[in-house]
Write a protein that holds these residues in place. Structure first.
Motif, PDB file in Angstrom:
ATOM      1  N   TYR A  82       3.272  -7.657  -7.836  1.00  0.00           N
ATOM      2  CA  TYR A  82       2.816  -6.276  -7.863  1.00  0.00           C
ATOM      3  C   TYR A  82       3.852  -5.313  -7.309  1.00  0.00           C
ATOM      4  CZ  TYR A  82      -1.564  -8.143  -9.413  1.00  0.00           C
ATOM      5  OH  TYR A  82      -2.507  -8.778 -10.162  1.00  0.00           O
ATOM      6  N   THR A 119      -8.822  -6.614 -13.872  1.00  0.00           N
ATOM      7  CA  THR A 119      -8.327  -7.717 -13.041  1.00  0.00           C
ATOM      8  C   THR A 119      -7.102  -7.286 -12.250  1.00  0.00           C
ATOM      9  OG1 THR A 119      -8.963  -9.123 -14.885  1.00  0.00           O
ATOM     10  CG2 THR A 119      -7.730 -10.157 -13.104  1.00  0.00           C
ATOM     11  N   GLN A 120      -6.144  -6.681 -12.944  1.00  0.00           N
ATOM     12  CA  GLN A 120      -4.908  -6.307 -12.265  1.00  0.00           C
ATOM     13  C   GLN A 120      -5.163  -5.212 -11.227  1.00  0.00           C
ATOM     14  OE1 GLN A 120      -2.528  -8.156 -12.552  1.00  0.00           O
ATOM     15  NE2 GLN A 120      -2.590  -9.070 -14.596  1.00  0.00           N
ATOM     16  N   GLU A 173      -1.954   0.784 -15.214  1.00  0.00           N
ATOM     17  CA  GLU A 173      -2.119  -0.536 -15.820  1.00  0.00           C
ATOM     18  C   GLU A 173      -2.363  -0.437 -17.321  1.00  0.00           C
ATOM     19  OE1 GLU A 173      -1.478  -3.283 -14.267  1.00  0.00           O
ATOM     20  OE2 GLU A 173      -1.112  -2.149 -12.431  1.00  0.00           O
ATOM     21  N   GLU A 177      -8.535  -7.252 -18.530  1.00  0.00           N
ATOM     22  CA  GLU A 177      -7.201  -7.477 -17.962  1.00  0.00           C
ATOM     23  C   GLU A 177      -6.824  -6.309 -17.041  1.00  0.00           C
ATOM     24  OE1 GLU A 177      -5.129  -9.930 -18.145  1.00  0.00           O
ATOM     25  OE2 GLU A 177      -3.282  -9.008 -17.390  1.00  0.00           O
ATOM     26  N   MET A 200      -5.081  -6.577  -2.417  1.00  0.00           N
ATOM     27  CA  MET A 200      -3.866  -6.691  -1.604  1.00  0.00           C
ATOM     28  C   MET A 200      -3.804  -5.575  -0.577  1.00  0.00           C
ATOM     29  SD  MET A 200      -0.452  -7.498  -3.645  1.00  0.00           S
ATOM     30  CE  MET A 200       0.670  -6.907  -2.425  1.00  0.00           C
ATOM     31  N   GLU A 201      -4.183  -4.385  -1.035  1.00  0.00           N
ATOM     32  CA  GLU A 201      -4.165  -3.225  -0.160  1.00  0.00           C
ATOM     33  C   GLU A 201      -5.098  -3.460   1.029  1.00  0.00           C
ATOM     34  OE1 GLU A 201      -5.217   0.523  -2.044  1.00  0.00           O
ATOM     35  OE2 GLU A 201      -3.057   0.859  -2.236  1.00  0.00           O
ATOM     36  N   ALA A 256      -6.892  -6.792  -8.247  1.00  0.00           N
ATOM     37  CA  ALA A 256      -5.992  -7.646  -7.462  1.00  0.00           C
ATOM     38  C   ALA A 256      -5.143  -6.794  -6.527  1.00  0.00           C
ATOM     39  CB  ALA A 256      -5.112  -8.452  -8.401  1.00  0.00           C
ATOM     40  N   GLN A 257      -4.751  -5.636  -7.021  1.00  0.00           N
ATOM     41  CA  GLN A 257      -3.895  -4.782  -6.199  1.00  0.00           C
ATOM     42  C   GLN A 257      -4.683  -4.109  -5.074  1.00  0.00           C
ATOM     43  OE1 GLN A 257      -0.930  -2.432  -8.487  1.00  0.00           O
ATOM     44  NE2 GLN A 257      -1.608  -3.653 -10.206  1.00  0.00           N
ATOM     45  N   SER A 258      -5.909  -3.719  -5.373  1.00  0.00           N
ATOM     46  CA  SER A 258      -6.659  -3.099  -4.269  1.00  0.00           C
ATOM     47  C   SER A 258      -7.033  -4.149  -3.231  1.00  0.00           C
ATOM     48  CB  SER A 258      -7.888  -2.346  -4.782  1.00  0.00           C
ATOM     49  OG  SER A 258      -8.520  -3.059  -5.780  1.00  0.00           O
ATOM     50  N   THR A 299       0.829  -1.207   0.000  1.00  0.00           N
ATOM     51  CA  THR A 299       0.000   0.000   0.000  1.00  0.00           C
ATOM     52  C   THR A 299       0.864   1.257   0.000  1.00  0.00           C
ATOM     53  OG1 THR A 299      -1.448  -1.273   1.418  1.00  0.00           O
ATOM     54  CG2 THR A 299      -1.973   1.057   1.116  1.00  0.00           C
ATOM     55  N   ASN A 310      -3.557   4.724 -10.406  1.00  0.00           N
ATOM     56  CA  ASN A 310      -3.212   3.305 -10.392  1.00  0.00           C
ATOM     57  C   ASN A 310      -3.852   2.566 -11.558  1.00  0.00           C
ATOM     58  OD1 ASN A 310      -1.735   3.694  -8.095  1.00  0.00           O
ATOM     59  ND2 ASN A 310      -3.440   3.231  -6.717  1.00  0.00           N
ATOM     60  N   GLU A 350      -3.778  -5.899   3.493  1.00  0.00           N
ATOM     61  CA  GLU A 350      -2.697  -5.324   4.293  1.00  0.00           C
ATOM     62  C   GLU A 350      -3.254  -4.427   5.393  1.00  0.00           C
ATOM     63  OE1 GLU A 350       1.229  -5.040   1.436  1.00  0.00           O
ATOM     64  OE2 GLU A 350       0.053  -3.264   1.829  1.00  0.00           O
TER      65      GLU A 350
END
Lengths: 1247, 193
Positions: free
Chosen positions: A126, B139-140, B122, B136, B147-148, B143-145, A89, B118, B151
Motif C-alpha cells: 500500500y 477490499t483494497q 482505487e 475489489e 492498516m491505518e 485493507a488500507q483503513s 496513515t 482514497n 497504526e
C-alpha cells in the motif's frame, strides 16, 4: 517516554481535525472567509511543530481548503515532509495533498524523487500503491526520467495490485518522458496477457490511449488485440479494444474486413448496451474505411441503422442521445440509409432535452436534398420561433445557415427563398450571429449574379428599416447585417429601384450610433450610390435633382467627419471634399457622372479564403533577407511601420488590376471555365434552367403580406414560406413540361421502339429556379495544392509518435540510477526520530536494511539491463525468421504485393491476408459462456486449432506460443527475484509454465493436462548452496551459449563474494570481461541472505556444436555468520548437451516440405519402446526439453522442426502406435543429429 | 481519459474535486461553478451527457453526470471513454461509497472528503480507470483503513474518544443520498466484471 506520547496525543486532541474544520466552516456561514483565515493561521502554527501527526492533520485540513479554492502551495514543503513519514496513515495524507496541489511548477517536487523511489520499493504494497497514485497526478519530466526504470520493474511485481497501478502510470511516464516508450513497450505488451484481469485491463487501457493518438505505430498489435477481443469477457476491456479498432481501421482496410464478422456477432449476442453501442460505432468506422459498394456490407449498415433506431426510440434519453450521435457518423458515408429515418429525427427536434435536439440538428445537416431542403428549413424556422433559450436558438440559426450553404449551396434551388430566409433570420432578438448572416448575404449576392436584383431590393428594405434592427442595444449582434446590406446596395446600385431613397436611408443621423466599421461601409457606399444617382439624373438631364443629391451629402456627411472612428472620419472627409468639388462643377453645368462612376468601376470577384496562403514564393526571393543594410539596434525602435491602412479590410479597398493584359485575362477566363466544368452543380444548373422556366422576378414578391400586429416583423419583408408553395408549383409545372416533352419525344421515337421512363421524381429532375451562376472563388495562379495540416505543434502526444516495431538500439535504455549524492535527507524523518524515541532503535536497523535494499536494487537494475539487451536480441532475431514466412506468403496469397519490410509487418500482413479466421461458433461460445473463456487462453488456442483452419492459425499460434514462452520465462525470473524472502519452489513454478507451453505447441484439443516439466537441472549442491542451471543457445550470436544459474542459499548465514569459475576447454570458453586472465573467476553480481535465491547468467563461446561437452567448474564463496566467516567452495560439472544448441524456431509446412525435398539432409531414426504417455505429452516434452516446434500434427503422427544456433536444420517425424514411438529424423549434420536423438532417448528413458 | 471528477450538491457547494490536469485554484473553482451551472439547470429526465467542451480541454470532452438526491457526480471525459461505461462507473462509485459509509449521505462526504478521495483512488488513477469491480475496490480500501487503524493503536484512542464526543452534538442528520430508494436507471447495463 510513554508519558510523552500520551501527552503529545492529549495536546493533539485539542487541535482541530478535518471534521472540526468542516463543522466550523458550516457554523460560520456569514463570515466564512474570516473564519477560514483564522484556521489557516492555526494550520501555519501546527505546521511549525515537530510532531508529524500534527503536521499531517494540518496538511489534511489544507487539502480540504484547497478544494474550496484556497491556494495552499505555500505548504508544499510541509506536504513533502508528511509524504516522507514512515507511517502509512500520514504518508497517504501527504500524497493526497501532493496529488491535489503539486504540478510541474512546484519547485519542491524535485526533492521527492528519492522518497518516491523508496516508497515504490517498499515491502508494504500500500505504500507503493499510494506513491504510484500520487505520482500519477504530479509526475514531471524529471520524475518520469528518474523513476521510469523503477516503475518498469514494478510492472512485473508479484502483486497484481501493484502491477496494474504500475502499468497505468506508465502512460503518464510516456507522456512526460517519451524516450521511455520504446524500452518499456515490450513489457507493456506482455502485460496484455497478464493472468490478472485487472492488469490486463490496465495494459489495454494504456495501449489504447497511446494508439488513439498515433494509431499507425500500433497496427502490428492488431492480431493480439483481435485475439483478446474474441476471448475476453470483460466489458471494459472489450469496449476499449473495440474503440481502438475503430481508430486502427482507417489505416488498414483489410483489418476492417476481418473485424466485421466478430463485431456483428457481438452486436447480436451482447446484452450490454454500452458494448453494443461501441460495436456499432466501430462497425461504422470500418464501413467508412472500406470502399463502399461491397454487397455484403449493406447488410452491416442496415444492422447498424436498425440497432441505432432501437436506441433512438428507447425511452432512455441517454440511449436516444447516443443513437443520434452514432447515426450522424453513418450519415457521412451512407446518407441514403439514414434518410429513411427522417421522421424519427424530426421527431427528436421536439424533444425536451436540448442535447438531443442539438444532435438531431447535426443529423439534419446531412439529410437534406434538393427535394426536402425547403421543408426541413421551414420546420427549423418554426423551432427558431419557439426556442426560448438564446443558445439553442443561435445553434438553430447556425445550423440553418450551415444546412443551406453546405457544399457550395448544392441543395438550394431557389435563391430568392434563401435570401428571404436570411432576412427573416435578422429578426432574431439578441443573436450573436449577425456576422454569419451578413457574410451569407454578401456571399450569395456576389456569387449568384441572377439574384442580385432581388437581393438589392431586400437589402434596401432592410436599410430603410434599420431602426428595427438597431433599436435595442441588446440586439447589437444583428446590426452586422447592415454592413452587408449597405455594401450590397452600394456595390450593385444599378439594380436599385429608388437609389435616392436608399441613399437617404444610409445618411440618417441614427447611423452614427452604429459601430465604426459599419459606419465606414455606409459612408463608402453612400458615395457609390451617389455616383449611381448622379448618372441616373444626368441621363434624364435633371440637373436640379442631381444638385439636390449633392446637397444632401454635403449636409449629412459632416456628422461622419466628426466621428471618433478614424476610418469613418477619413472616408467621410475625403468624400465630403469630393462632393463639394462635384457640386462646384455641377453649378458650372459640367457633366460629372461619368467620372464619378469611374471611381467605382470594375467588378469584384470572391477570393478563396486560403488564396493568400497558397501564393507560391517566386524562385530566388528570400523573404527573410534584408532589402537594405540592417539598421542599427538603436534606430530600429523608432521606425515603426505605420499600420493604419494595414487594418483596412480588403472589401473596402477595391483592387483593380487594370494592368493585366488581355492575354492573361483570356487565360484566366479559360481556367475558370475549366473549373466550372468540373463543378457538377454548375453543369447541371446552366443548360436546363434556361429553357424551362422564367424566374419569378421581383414583381412576384408579395410585398402585401405585412403582419403589423407583430412588432418585430420588418414591414415589406417577403415570407419565405410562400416560396415553399411557389416552388412546389414550379416543380409541378416543370414536371408537366417535361412529361409533355417526353411524350413528344416518345412520339418521335416510337419508330425506334424505345421506352421512355417516367419513374418517380429523382434528385436530378429538380432544376433550380434561377440561372444560377455560382462564381467560383478565385485562387492565385499556380497555387500550391498542398493542404496545410492543422496539427497542433504543442500536442504532447506528438512526441509519442514513435515507431515501436524497430528493434531497440543499445543506446535506448531507461536511465538507471547511478551513485549520486542524495538530494534529500528528509528532515521530517529526523524529527520523527526525536519526538518518538522508541522508533530510533528500529530506525537504525531499518537504515541498514534500506542500504541493503538499495544494493539489491542496483543489482536488480543491472540485471534488468541484461534482460533488456536480451530482449533486444530477441527482436532482431525475428528478422531472419521472416524469410520462410515470406516464402509462404507469396505462395499462398498473391495479393500481398509489397514485400514486408520487417518481421512484424509481415506477420500483420499474413494475419490480415488470411481468410477471416474466427468461426462464428467460437465467438459465440466465448462471449456467451463466461466459463469457457475464464478457463484460460489455452481453451481459445484449442478452439482455434480446428483441423480445417490449421494452416491459417498456425503462424498465429506458433508465434503466440513463442511469445508466451518468452513471457513466462521472464515472469519466472521476475517472480524469483521478488520472492526471495520466501522459499519458493522453482520446479513447481517452472513446471506450470512448461505445461502451458506444450499445450500451445502441440495444438491439441482438450486432452488431459501435462505433467510438470522443468529445464532447470541440478548443477551442484552442498549444505550451504544449491545451484540449478538451464542452458540456452544465444539467439543472436551463433557461437554463444547462455547459462542461467539459480543460486539458492540453503543455510542460515549470509553468502557473499561468490565467484564462478570454469576450466575452459578448447571448444568452449567462459566469456570473461576484458583484461581478465583465462583462469580468473567471474564474480557473481549479488549476495545471498539466508533462504534467498537469485539468478545469474554466464555466457560461453563455443566452436563446434555437433558434440556434447562437459566443463568442470568451481564456485567459491564466503559464508558469513554473526561470529565468523568461512571460505567455502563447491565443484560442479556443466553439461552442454547438443539440445542446448537448438533454438525453438517456428516453421511452416510448405517451407518444411521444401526443406525435406531439397535432399541436403541426412536421415537417421530412433525407436522408443514402452513409452507410456499420451501423444501430446510426448510432443510437449520434445518441444520443451529439446526446443522443437510442431510443424503439423495429424492424429498420432507429427512433424517437428528446430534449428541450431549455427543454422543447422533438424527435422523430426514422430509416430506413435501403442507404446512404441518411432522418430525419423533428418539433419544436415549427422553427428549433431545423432547426439540430439541420444538425448531425446535419454529424456524418455528417465520417465 | 477522465479529465476531472467533481461532486457538488444542489447548491453548487463542492464536496470533492479531482482534476487530472493542473489548473490554478481559481480556474478550478470557475470550472466547478460553470459545471454546476450547466448541470443544475437540466431536468431530471434528460440525458446525462453534456457537451461542455469549453470548460476543460477541447471540444473532444464531454460531461457525464448523475444526480443522486442532494449530490451531483460529474465526470469530465474525452472521447476515448465509453459514455455508458462511465455512467456505470459513477454508479459503481456511489454504490461503493454506500457500502463503505453504510448508507451514504451528503454529510459523510462533507466530513470525510479524504476517505472519499482514497476510495476514488482505487477506482481511477491519473485519469484512467483502474478498477471497476466493486468488491475489489472495497477490499483494497478496507485493507488500507485497517492498516491505518492498527497504526493509530493506543495512541489514537484518546483522539477517537474526543471526536466521538464532538460528534454527539452533530446537527440532525440530513436525508440520505438514498441510492437504494431512487431507482437508478442503468439501461440494461450488466455490471462490469
Amino acid at each position: 517516554m510513554a508519558l510523552k506520547i500520551v501527552k503529545g496525543s492529549i495536546d493533539r486532541m485539542f487541535d482541530k481535525n478535518l471534521q472540526d474544520l468542516v463543522r466550523g466552516i458550516r457554523n460560520h456561514k456569514e463570515d466564512e472567509a474570516k473564519y477560514i483565515s483564522t484556521c489557516i493561521d492555526e494550520i501555519k502554527q501546527e505546521l511549525k511543530q515537530d510532531n508529524i501527526a500534527v503536521k499531517a492533520n494540518a496538511v489534511c485540513k489544507l487539502t480540504y481548503l484547497q478544494m474550496l479554492g484556497y491556494d495552499v502551495s505555500w505548504a508544499a514543503f510541509n506536504i513533502v515532509e508528511v509524504m516522507s513519514s514512515s507511517k502509512f496513515t500520514y504518508k497517504r495524507i501527504g500524497y493526497l495533498a501532493a496529488s491535489q496541489c503539486f504540478h510541474e511548477g512546484t519547485d519542491v517536487i524535485m526533492l521527492t524523487t528519492n522518497q518516491i523511489r523508496k516508497d515504490l520499493s517498499s515491502p508494504n504494497q500500500y505504500d507503493t500503491g499510494v506513491a504510484l497514485t500520487g505520482l500519477s497526478c504530479f509526475v514531471t519530466p524529471d520524475l518520469a526520467r528518474d523513476l521510469a526504470n523503477d516503475i518498469m520493474t514494478l510492472m512485473s511485481h508479484t502483486k497484481p495490485y501493484i502491477r496494474k497501478k504500475a502499468v497505468l502510470i506508465m502512460y503518464k511516464v510516456f507522456l512526460k518522458y517519451p524516450e521511455s516508450l520504446r524500452p518499456a513497450f515490450p513489457r507493456l505488451k506482455e502485460k496484455l496477457e497478464d493472468p490478472d484481469p485487472g492488469v490486463q485491463s490496465a495494459a489495454v487501457n494504456v495501449i489504447c490511449e497511446l494508439a488513439r493518438r498515433n494509431p499507425k505505430n500500433y497496427l502490428s498489435l492488431a492480431p493480439l488485440f483481435f485475439k483478446l477481443m474474441t476471448s475476453s469477457t470483460n466489458n471494459w476491456v472489450l469496449i476499449k479494444i473495440i474503440k481502438l479498432f475503430g481508430a486502427l481501421t482507417p489505416l488498414e482496410p483489410r483489418l476492417g474486413k476481418k473485424l466485421i464478422e466478430p463485431l456483428t456477432n457481438l452486436i447480436h449476442s451482447t446484452s450490454a448496451m454500452s458494448l453494443l453501442y461501441e460495436c456499432v460505432n466501430t462497425v461504422i468506422a470500418v464501413l467508412i474505411s472500406l470502399s463502399s459498394g461491397m454487397p455484403n456490407h449493406s447488410a452491416s449498415i442496415q444492422l447498424c441503422v436498425q440497432k441505432l433506431r432501437i436506441l433512438i426510440e428507447d425511452s432512455d434519453q441517454n440511449l436516444k442521445y447516443l443513437g443520434l450521435l452514432a447515426m450522424s457518423k453513418i450519415l457521412k458515408t451512407h446518407p441514403k440509409s439514414v434518410q429513411s429515418h427522417k421522421d424519427l429525427i424530426l421527431q427528436c427536434l421536439d424533444d425536451k432535452d436540448e442535447s438531443i435536439r442539438l444532435r438531431a440538428l447535426d443529423l439534419l445537416y446531412g439529410m437534406v436534398s434538393k427535394k426536402n431542403l425547403m421543408e426541413i428549413v421551414k420546420k427549423l424556422m418554426l423551432h427558431v420561433d419557439k426556442a426560448e433559450g438564446t443558445t439553442y436558438r443561435d445553434e438553430l440559426l447556425t445550423k440553418i445557415i450551415d444546412i443551406c450553404s453546405q457544399s457550395n449551396y448544392q441543395y438550394i434551388t431557389n435563391f430568392e427563398w434563401y435570401i428571404s430566409i436570411l432576412v427573416e433570420l435578422t429578426r432574431l432578438e439578441g443573436t450573436r450571429h449577425g456576422h454569419l448572416i451578413a457574410s451569407q448575404m454578401l456571399d450569395v449576392a456576389i456569387r449568384v449574379k441572377a439574384i442580385r436584383a432581388f437581393a438589392v431590393a431586400q437589402m434596401a428594405t432592410l436599410l430603410d428599416n434599420a431602426h428595427l434592427l438597431t433599436g435595442n442595444t441588446q440586439r447589437n449582434g444583428i446590426c452586422e447585417v447592415l454592413y452587408a446590406a449597405a455594401w450590397i446596395c452600394g456595390e450593385f446600385a444599378e439594380h436599385l429601384e429608388d437609389p435616392m431613397l436608399t441613399l437617404e436611408a444610409m445618411l440618417r443621423p441614427k447611423v452614427a450610433t452604429l459601430p465604426g466599421h459599419i459606419q465606414a461601409v455606409y459612408v463608402q457606399n453612400a458615395a457609390k450610390l451617389f455616383a449611381t444617382v448622379l448618372q441616373k439624373h444626368e441621363g434624364e438631364t435633371d440637373s436640379q435633382a442631381a444638385q439636390e443629391t449633392s446637397q444632401l451629402l454635403i449636409d449629412r456627411l459632416p456628422l461622419f467627419v466628426q466621428s471618433a472612428n478614424l476610418e469613418v472620419q477619413e472616408r467621410a472627409s475625403c468624400i465630403l471634399q469630393l462632393v463639394k468639388y462635384i457640386q462646384k462643377l455641377q453649378q458650372k453645368n459640367v457633366e460629372v457622372a461619368e467620372e464619378v462612376t469611374a471611381l467605382f468601376a470594375g467588378e469584384l470577384n470572391p477570393v478563396a479564403p486560403k488564396a493568400q496562403k497558397k501564393v507560391p514564393i517566386p524562385e530566388g526571393l528570400d523573404l527573410d533577407a534584408w532589402i537594405n543594410e540592417p539598421p542599427s539596434e538603436s534606430e530600429s525602435e523608432d521606425e515603426k511601420p505605420k499600420a493604419v491602412f494595414a487594418k483596412e479590410e480588403p472589401k473596402h479597398s477595391r483592387s483593380r488590376h487594370t494592368e493585366v493584359d488581355e492575354k492573361e485575362l483570356a487565360r484566366r477566363r479559360e481556367a475558370r471555365k475549366q473549373e466550372q466544368a468540373n463543378n457538377p452543380f454548375y453543369i447541371k444548373a446552366s443548360p436546363s434552367s434556361q429553357k424551362v422556366y422564367d424566374a419569378p422576378g421581383v414583381e412576384h414578391i408579395p410585398v402585401v403580406q405585412i403582419d403589423l400586429s407583430v412588432p418585430l416583423k420588418v414591414p415589406g419583408m417577403p415570407m419565405s414560406d410562400q416560396y415553399v408553395k411557389l416552388e412546389e408549383e414550379r416543380r409541378q409545372k416543370e414536371k408537366a413540361d417535361k412529361k409533355k416533352k417526353e411524350k413528344k419525344k416518345k412520339r418521335e421515337k416510337r419508330g425506334k421502339g424505345r421506352k421512355g421512363d417516367s419513374g418517380p421524381e429523382s434528385e436530378e429532375d429538380i432544376t433550380p429556379a434561377h440561372h444560377v451562376d455560382i462564381v467560383t472563388e478565385e485562387m492565385p495562379e499556380n497555387a500550391l495544392p498542398s493542404d496545410d495540416d492543422d496539427k497542433d505543434p504543442n500536442d504532447p502526444h506528438k512526441a509519442l509518435d514513435i515507431d515501436l516495431d524497430k528493434p531497440l538500439a543499445d543506446s535506448e535504455k531507461l536511465p538507471v540510477r547511478t551513485h549520486r549524492p542524495e538530494v534529500l535527507k528528509s528532515p521530517a524523518e529526523d524529527r520523527d526520530d526525536n519526538t518518538i524515541p522508541q522508533e530510533t532503535k528500529k530506525k537504525s536497523s531499518k537504515d541498514k536494511k534500506e542500504k541493503k535494499k538499495d544494493k539489491e536494487k542496483d543489482r536488480k537494475r543491472s540485471k534488468e539491463d541484461k534482460k533488456k539487451k536480451k530482449k533486444h536480441k530477441d527482436v532482431e532475431e525475428e528478422l531472419p525468421e521472416s524469410l520462410p514466412e515470406e516464402v509462404v506468403q507469396s505462395e499462398e496469397t498473391k495479393e500481398v504485393a509489397v514485400p514486408p519490410t520487417s518481421a512484424d509487418a509481415s506477420d500483420l500482413d499474413f494475419w490480415l491476408s488470411s481468410a477471416p479466421v474466427p468461426p462464428v461458433a467460437q465467438v459465440v461460445t466465448v462471449s456467451s459462456s463466461a466459463a469457457a473463456a475464464t478457463v484460460d487462453s489455452s481453451s481459445a488456442a484449442a478452439a482455434e486449432s480446428e483441423p480445417e483452419e490449421l494452416k491459417d492459425t498456425e503462424p498465429d499460434d506458433t508465434k503466440s506460443s513463442k511469445h508466451k514462452k518468452k513471457k513466462q520465462k521472464k515472469e519466472k525470473e521476475e517472480k524469483e527475484k521478488k520472492k526471495k524472502k520466501r522459499h519458493h519452489h522453482h520446479h513447481h513454478h517452472h513446471s506450470d509454465a512448461g505445461a502451458e507451453d506444450s499445450v500451445q505447441n502441440g495444438t491439441v484439443e482438450d486432452e488431459e493436462p501435462l505433467p510438470p516439466m522443468s529445464n532447470y537441472s541440478l548443477l551442484a549442491e552442498n549444505s550451504y548452496i544449491k545451484m540449478v542451471c538451464d542452458i540456452q543457445g544465444n539467439h543472436q550470436d551463433e557461437s554463444k551459449v547462455v547459462v542461467s544459474v539459480i543460486f539458492e542459499n540453503k543455510s542460515d548465514s549470509f553468502l557473499k563474494s561468490m565467484e564462478f569459475n570454469v576450466l575452459d576447454s578448447l571448444n568452449s570458453k567462459l566469456q570473461r570481461p576484458d583484461g581478465a586472465g583465462p583462469h580468473d573467476g567471474l564474480t557473481v553480481p549479488f549476495q545471498l541472505p539466508p533462504g534467498v535465491s537469485n539468478e545469474a547468467r554466464f555466457v560461453f563461446s563455443v566452436q563446434s556444436i555437433v558434440m556434447p561437452q562437459k566443463l568442470k567448474g568451481t564456485l567459491t564463496f564466503i559464508v558469513k555468520t554473526d561470529e565468523s566467516s568461512t571460505h567455502e567452495k563447491l565443484d560442479f560439472k556443466l553439461h552442454f548437451t547438443c539440445t542446448s544448441y537448438l533454438i525453438t524456431t517456428p516453421c511452416y509446412s510448405d517451407a518444411y516440405a521444401k526443406l525435406l525435398e531439397s535432399g541436403d539432409l541426412k536421415g537417421s531414426s530412433l525407436r522408443l519402446e514402452g513409452v507410456n504417455m499420451p501423444f501430446h505429452h510426448l510432443l510437449a516434452r520434445i518441444c520443451f526439453h529439446h526446443h522443437f516446434s510442431v510443424v503439423e500434427r495429424i492424429d498420432s503422427c507429427a512433424s517437428m522442426y528446430s534449428r541450431s544456433i549455427q543454422g543447422h536444420h533438424v527435422c523430426l517425424l514422430v509416430k506413435s502406435s501403442d507404446q512404441t514411438v518411432s522418430i525419423d529424423a533428418k539433419c544436415d549434420e549427422p553427428s549433431l543429429l545423432g547426439n540430439v536423438l541420444d538425448e531425446i532417448k535419454q529424456t524418455f528413458s528417465k520417465c | 481519459m477522465i479529465k476531472a471528477i467533481l461532486i457538488f450538491n444542489n447548491h453548487g457547494k463542492p464536496r470533492l474535486s479531482k482534476f487530472y490536469e493542473h489548473y490554478t485554484e481559481d480556474t478550478e473553482q470557475q470550472i466547478i461553478r460553470e459545471t454546476f451551472h450547466l448541470v443544475s439547470k437540466r431536468d431530471e429526465n434528460v440525458c446525462n451527457f453534456l457537451e461542455g467542451g469549453l470548460l476543460i480541454g477541447g471540444s473532444d470532452n464531454k460531461l457525464i453526470y448523475r444526480h443522486y438526491a442532494t449530490l451531483y457526480f460529474v465526470f469530465c471525459v474525452d472521447s476515448s471513454e465509453s459514455e455508458l461505461g462511465i455512467l456505470d462507473l459513477i454508479q459503481v462509485f456511489v454504490e461503493t461509497l454506500d457500502k463503505c459509509f453504510e448508507n451514504v449521505c451528503e454529510l459523510d462526504l462533507i466530513f470525510h472528503m479524504d476517505k472519499v478521495h482514497n476510495i476514488l483512488a482505487e477506482m481511477v488513477m491519473g485519469g484512467m480507470v483502474l478498477e471497476t469491480n466493486m468488491s475489489e475496490i472495497i477490499t483494497q480500501a478496507e485493507a488500507q483503513s485497517k492498516m491505518e487503524k492498527s497504526e493509530a493503536g493506543i495512541a489514537g484512542a484518546p483522539a477517537r474518544a474526543v471526536s466521538a464526543v464532538k460528534n454527539m452534538n452533530l446537527p440532525e442528520m440530513p436525508k440520505n443520498i438514498n441510492i437504494g430508494d431512487i431507482s437508478i436507471k442503468v439501461p440494461n447495463l450488466p455490471s462490469f466484471k
